[in-house]
Scaffold this motif. Structure first.
Motif, PDB file in Angstrom:
ATOM      1  N   LYS A   1       0.990  -1.019   0.116  1.00 53.77           N
ATOM      2  CA  LYS A   1      -0.114   0.008  -0.094  1.00 53.77           C
ATOM      3  C   LYS A   1       1.025   1.096  -0.188  1.00 53.77           C
ATOM      4  O   LYS A   1       1.913   1.280   0.720  1.00 53.77           O
ATOM      5  N   HIS A   2       0.755   2.329  -1.014  1.00 48.80           N
ATOM      6  CA  HIS A   2       1.603   3.271  -1.313  1.00 48.80           C
ATOM      7  C   HIS A   2       0.781   4.484  -1.060  1.00 48.80           C
ATOM      8  O   HIS A   2       0.259   4.828  -2.192  1.00 48.80           O
ATOM      9  N   ASP A   3       1.342   5.129  -0.213  1.00 49.90           N
ATOM     10  CA  ASP A   3       0.539   6.500  -0.044  1.00 49.90           C
ATOM     11  C   ASP A   3       1.551   7.697  -0.794  1.00 49.90           C
ATOM     12  O   ASP A   3       2.099   8.534  -0.016  1.00 49.90           O
TER      13      ASP A   3
ATOM     14  N   LEU B   1      -2.888   7.506  -3.504  1.00 48.68           N
ATOM     15  CA  LEU B   1      -2.872   6.183  -2.850  1.00 48.68           C
ATOM     16  C   LEU B   1      -3.218   5.072  -3.787  1.00 48.68           C
ATOM     17  O   LEU B   1      -3.984   5.265  -4.550  1.00 48.68           O
ATOM     18  N   HIS B   2      -2.099   3.908  -3.770  1.00 50.95           N
ATOM     19  CA  HIS B   2      -2.275   3.109  -4.538  1.00 50.95           C
ATOM     20  C   HIS B   2      -1.961   1.751  -4.022  1.00 50.95           C
ATOM     21  O   HIS B   2      -1.322   1.983  -2.903  1.00 50.95           O
ATOM     22  N   TYR B   3      -1.981   0.824  -4.707  1.00 46.44           N
ATOM     23  CA  TYR B   3      -1.576  -0.576  -4.153  1.00 46.44           C
ATOM     24  C   TYR B   3      -0.438  -1.004  -5.173  1.00 46.44           C
ATOM     25  O   TYR B   3      -0.883  -1.013  -6.402  1.00 46.44           O
ATOM     26  N   ASP B   4       0.683  -1.559  -4.685  1.00 38.43           N
ATOM     27  CA  ASP B   4       1.726  -2.043  -5.736  1.00 38.43           C
ATOM     28  C   ASP B   4       1.646  -3.632  -5.552  1.00 38.43           C
ATOM     29  O   ASP B   4       1.974  -4.050  -4.590  1.00 38.43           O
ATOM     30  N   PHE B   5       1.374  -4.403  -6.615  1.00 43.99           N
ATOM     31  CA  PHE B   5       1.333  -5.713  -6.875  1.00 43.99           C
ATOM     32  C   PHE B   5       2.651  -6.170  -7.545  1.00 43.99           C
ATOM     33  O   PHE B   5       2.858  -5.866  -8.600  1.00 43.99           O
TER      34      PHE B   5
HETATM   35 MN    MN Z   1       3.856   2.875  -5.717  1.00 41.29          MN
END
Ligand code: MN
Length: 198
Positions: free
Chosen positions: A39-41, A45-49
């Motif tokens: 989880k990257h704020d 904000l997004h999620y890195d998979f």
């Molecule tokens: Mn990221």
């Protein structure tokens, strides 16, 4: 001829005098292939998979994060390969650096390659090249089959992350909301940021 360094883009984007992110693979990988969802704020904000494939972490940014509901397609934008050591990176990327903001290990575990053609297993590398990747996640929060499927929109490459219809699918469950904290440290994004500022 030597093969191009898969971490070239990763290194080019970062100043390692400033960022606490790992430079390369110091820890060796044994056993089952792993995945991480961070989880990257950052600016948004997004999620890195990230999936462990061929000695690096193949990576996609997922603005809305993964879903447990097979009817939900989640946009996934490919990003540069990351070193394997990134799998347990949690901390704060300082202001002015690429990807500045707080990073949390939201979920991690192992995965199984489900790609098959004529009863033969298709290697992950080839499935990614072909733009259709099926895999089974064994995470702490996410379990079950998922597919990453490449699509084309306005000449740019977009992918979709979709939950497969299996016993683990559950439209009523939203771990993004119900289990928001780190699987590594139990901290929230705010707590990670506070700890780093001490
Ligand atoms: Mn990221």
């Amino acid at each position: 001829m030597t093969k191009e360094d898969p971490l070239k883009d990763y290194h080019k984007k970062r100043n390692f005098d400033r960022t606490p992110e790992p430079f390369s693979n110091q820890k060796s990988s044994k056993g089952k292939a792993r995945f991480v969802i961070q989880k990257h704020d950052a600016r948004t904000l997004h999620y890195d998979f990230r999936l462990e494939v061929g000695g690096v972490l193949k990576s996609w940014a997922i603005p809305k994060g993964p879903s447990m509901d097979p009817s939900e397609k989640r946009l996934a934008i490919p990003t540069e390969d990351h070193p394997l050591d990134y799998i347990d990176f949690e901390g704060v990327i300082p202001e002015g650096s690429y990807g500045a903001g707080t990073v949390m290990v939201w979920d991690t575990g192992t995965y199984r390659n489900l790609n098959k053609k004529d009863d033969e297993i298709v290697p992950m590398e080839r499935a990614i090249e072909e733009g259709h990747v099926d895999f089974w996640l064994e995470g702490e929060k996410l379990k079950g089959g998922y597919a990453l499927i490449r699509t084309a929109r306005k000449d740019r490459k977009f992918w979709l992350l979709v939950k497969m219809k299996d016993d683990e699918a559950d439209a009523g469950r939203n771990p993004l909301v119900e289990q928001p904290e780190s699987v590594l440290s139990g901290r929230t994004l705010d707590e990670i940021a506070e700890d780093e500022n001490e």
